[in-house]
Design a protein around this motif. Sequence first.
Motif, PDB file in Angstrom:
ATOM      1  N   UNK A 120      -3.206   6.144   3.959  1.00  0.00           N
ATOM      2  CA  UNK A 120      -3.169   5.571   2.615  1.00  0.00           C
ATOM      3  C   UNK A 120      -3.494   6.632   1.573  1.00  0.00           C
TER       4      UNK A 120
ATOM      5  N   UNK B  74       0.834  -1.200   0.000  1.00  0.00           N
ATOM      6  CA  UNK B  74       0.000   0.000   0.000  1.00  0.00           C
ATOM      7  C   UNK B  74       0.868   1.249   0.000  1.00  0.00           C
ATOM      8  N   UNK B  75       0.429   2.240  -0.794  1.00  0.00           N
ATOM      9  CA  UNK B  75       1.132   3.528  -0.804  1.00  0.00           C
ATOM     10  C   UNK B  75       0.475   4.495   0.154  1.00  0.00           C
TER      11      UNK B  75
ATOM     12  N   UNK C 171      -4.482   2.826  -5.769  1.00  0.00           N
ATOM     13  CA  UNK C 171      -5.062   1.575  -5.276  1.00  0.00           C
ATOM     14  C   UNK C 171      -3.952   0.720  -4.686  1.00  0.00           C
ATOM     15  N   UNK C 172      -4.323  -0.284  -3.888  1.00  0.00           N
ATOM     16  CA  UNK C 172      -3.282  -1.186  -3.393  1.00  0.00           C
ATOM     17  C   UNK C 172      -2.533  -1.830  -4.566  1.00  0.00           C
ATOM     18  N   UNK C 173      -1.239  -2.051  -4.381  1.00  0.00           N
ATOM     19  CA  UNK C 173      -0.415  -2.670  -5.421  1.00  0.00           C
ATOM     20  C   UNK C 173      -0.482  -4.183  -5.237  1.00  0.00           C
ATOM     21  N   UNK C 174      -1.075  -4.874  -6.203  1.00  0.00           N
ATOM     22  CA  UNK C 174      -1.207  -6.329  -6.115  1.00  0.00           C
ATOM     23  C   UNK C 174      -0.283  -6.981  -7.134  1.00  0.00           C
ATOM     24  N   UNK C 175       0.504  -7.958  -6.676  1.00  0.00           N
ATOM     25  CA  UNK C 175       1.429  -8.647  -7.574  1.00  0.00           C
ATOM     26  C   UNK C 175       0.950 -10.079  -7.786  1.00  0.00           C
TER      27      UNK C 175
END
Lengths: 95, 487
Positions: free
Chosen positions: B285, B87-88, B290-294
């Motif tokens: 946040x 999360x940024x 948006x949350x970074x999903x890998x």
Amino acid sequence: MDLDKETVASVAKLCRIEIQEQDLTPMAQELSNILSWIEQLREVDVSSCEPLSSVVEAELKMRDDTVMDGDLAEDVVGNAPDSTNNYFLVPKVIE
Amino acid sequence: MVEVKNFVQGETGEWEVIIGLEVHAQVASQSKLFSGASAKFGGEPNSQVSLVDAGMPGMLPVINQYCVEQAVRTGLALGAEINLVSIFDRKNYFYPDLPQGYQISQYSDPIVGRGDLLVEVDSGYTRKIGITRLHLEQDAGKSMHDQHPNKTFVDLNRSGIALMEIVTEPDLRSAEEAGAFMAKLRAILRYVGTCDGNMEEGSMRCDANVSVRRPGEPYGTRCEIKNLNSIRFLMRAIDYESGRQVRLIEAGGSIDQETRLFNPDLGETKSMRSKEDSHDYRYFPDPDLLPLRLDSDWVAGLRERLPELPDAKAERFVKHYELTEYDAGVLTSETERATYFEEVAKGRDSKQVANWVIGELLGRLNREGISIERSKVGAAGFGKLLDLISQGVVSNSLAKKVLDEMFSTGEEAAVIVERKGFSQVSDEKQIEKYVQKVLDENLEKVEEFKNGKDKLLGFFVGQVMKLTGGKANPQMVNKILRDLLSK
């Protein structure tokens, strides 16, 4: 939650908001009211929920690593009260 | 691993120095973390700034996929956990070189978690240093305070460039260990190519948290030394700061937790901010991101395609090329060095190649301050010089002179040997003539030799070499000398 005058003054300082001494007490009262109102949320049991950092059901869009912006120094400093050779000029700041 | 005690002696007994580092490494990308402006070093003021970087209203950040990939690859190279969701956050503070009023960073959920780094310290031991985390964040702009008596100049070219902040556990115990850690981390970043490691240009800099304690006691209060931009400064700052803390405590004082700056001219650290102004960053946040999903398969693919890392390469050099651990360490400390060595060693005597690369080439490069990839002597040309030695065309000592010439002109070894007449004399008849001449001129010594003074052989060899300007083939001189003397 009750905020005192000192906390209000220090938050104002962090936010760079100028606030008069006589406004501190009423402001503390107002902010305390808002905080107590929001504190009602604590009554909800969220122990089974993941923390939410976005309310949008979407994926983060990414871009490729290419240079496609910049080269507009005059525009960047265009609104600055003071500039020279495309540098911003500000009153001297040394911490 | 040996437990090494690294205590410093104070007036009243021993102290242990505790160090943790926060390293900022600039991602080697073309464009910035959240904008398409160039991330190149040294542009005209504010020419590499988009309206996003300038913090204009209504601008939205869009993340650079390449930067995400490099952060993950770095994490993998450090053997660290990769967090598939990160999360940024906004780190809020006001400063003229931060036009948004906040830095986009990662706070509670970084992209990379726990890892380890094995560090070889010069004093001859190895220590495992814990990596706490690695997160992505934006760099700030640059303020210049020395251009005008009462104005600060601000250039936002750096603003928004992608940084990896790498945080260690408080596992380091001396300036030497901290220096060795930085060197090793830099080597790994350069191996995987995620950061160029150029400390002069600021692509890699670090903050050091330093405290002291009596051995076995809880941690003392720490001070943070900001913005150290060379390994040498880092080490000097730690030595000064730990000494200052020991002296202060022993004199009955106590340490204030504070931020300090190192002044390289004075070799001292100085308090930078007072406590009452201490920062409250009010992280939250970033609602713009948006949350970074890998994807775990994507991460696995990156892991598979990671290049061979320094430790693995050094181990292979020891096994495959039969080098000493020390030589393998020197040759693998930079990826360009290792590649150079392997190219020259192809089909040649690897130990001879290692000796010449380390002893002769690296020595010359260090003296001139040139990196191996900028050397005028390429791997192919260097190999040809070594061939001339092994074919007996030129002697070892003259080959060093040839290398000097190659080093400054970039000419081919064979051309220099030809022009300078350095060719080794390997003609038996000719050498015999020189040997005979030396023997004729030193009849007394010949007599002594025949009476058992064996050491004189070296004297005769020396005389022949002197007579031939070092060009006679030493093995043949030896052989012919023995033949003639035994007659």
